[in-house]
Write a protein that holds these residues in place. Structure first.
Motif, short mmCIF file in Angstrom:
data_model
loop_
_atom_site.label_atom_id
_atom_site.label_comp_id
_atom_site.label_asym_id
_atom_site.label_seq_id
_atom_site.Cartn_x
_atom_site.Cartn_y
_atom_site.Cartn_z
N ALA A 4 33.79 49.41 43.76
CA ALA A 4 33.84 49.36 42.29
C ALA A 4 34.16 47.96 41.78
N ALA A 5 33.60 46.95 42.43
CA ALA A 5 33.94 45.57 42.10
C ALA A 5 32.93 44.84 41.21
N LEU A 6 31.72 45.38 41.07
CA LEU A 6 30.74 44.68 40.24
C LEU A 6 31.03 44.93 38.77
N PRO A 7 31.14 43.89 37.98
CA PRO A 7 31.56 44.06 36.59
C PRO A 7 30.52 44.75 35.69
N ASP A 8 29.26 44.70 36.03
CA ASP A 8 28.25 45.25 35.14
C ASP A 8 27.69 46.60 35.60
N TYR A 9 28.47 47.36 36.36
CA TYR A 9 28.06 48.69 36.79
C TYR A 9 29.11 49.70 36.34
N ARG A 10 28.66 50.85 35.90
CA ARG A 10 29.57 51.90 35.42
C ARG A 10 29.97 52.81 36.58
N TYR A 11 31.09 52.54 37.20
CA TYR A 11 31.58 53.32 38.32
C TYR A 11 32.33 54.55 37.83
N LYS A 16 36.63 53.97 41.24
CA LYS A 16 37.53 52.90 40.81
C LYS A 16 38.89 53.04 41.49
N ARG A 17 39.35 54.27 41.63
CA ARG A 17 40.66 54.51 42.25
C ARG A 17 40.63 54.46 43.78
N ALA A 18 39.45 54.51 44.37
CA ALA A 18 39.34 54.59 45.83
C ALA A 18 39.94 53.38 46.53
N ASN A 19 39.82 52.22 45.92
CA ASN A 19 40.40 50.99 46.48
C ASN A 19 39.96 50.77 47.94
N LEU A 20 38.66 50.89 48.17
CA LEU A 20 38.12 50.67 49.50
C LEU A 20 37.62 49.25 49.64
N LYS A 39 36.14 61.80 46.90
CA LYS A 39 35.94 63.06 46.19
C LYS A 39 35.80 62.84 44.69
N GLY A 40 34.73 63.41 44.12
CA GLY A 40 34.51 63.31 42.69
C GLY A 40 33.64 62.13 42.27
N ASN A 41 33.16 61.32 43.23
CA ASN A 41 32.30 60.20 42.85
C ASN A 41 30.96 60.73 42.35
N ARG A 42 30.19 59.88 41.69
CA ARG A 42 28.92 60.29 41.10
C ARG A 42 27.71 60.04 42.00
N MET A 43 27.92 59.76 43.25
CA MET A 43 26.81 59.46 44.16
C MET A 43 25.87 60.66 44.24
#
Length: 65
Positions: A4-11, A16-20, A39-43
């Motif tokens: 979740a590090a790219l600034p122009d993508y809606r994660y 965002k909380r995964a901190n991977l 769990k709960g990601n939009r993939m």
């Protein structure tokens, strides 16, 4: 890089909380089972149930570094 590090993508909030950090181990686990890893990601992908397929995807991505 971190998840979740790219600034122009809606994660999603779970991503965002995964901190991977996307190393080979985390990436392999994620492409094998996205909901199991975050769990709960939009993939919109259910993952690769065959571990060999996940290994192949990660091996290919490593060549793109």
């Amino acid at each position: 890089r971190k998840s979740a590090a790219l600034p122009d993508y809606r994660y999603s909030n779970p991503m965002k909380r995964a901190n991977l950090v996307w190393d080979e181990t985390n990436l392999r686990a994620y492409v094998a089972d996205p909901q199991g890893k975050v769990k709960g990601n939009r993939m919109p992908f259910s993952g690769y149930p065959n571990a060999g397929d996940a290994d192949d995807v990660v091996a290919y991505l490593v060549t793109l570094k």
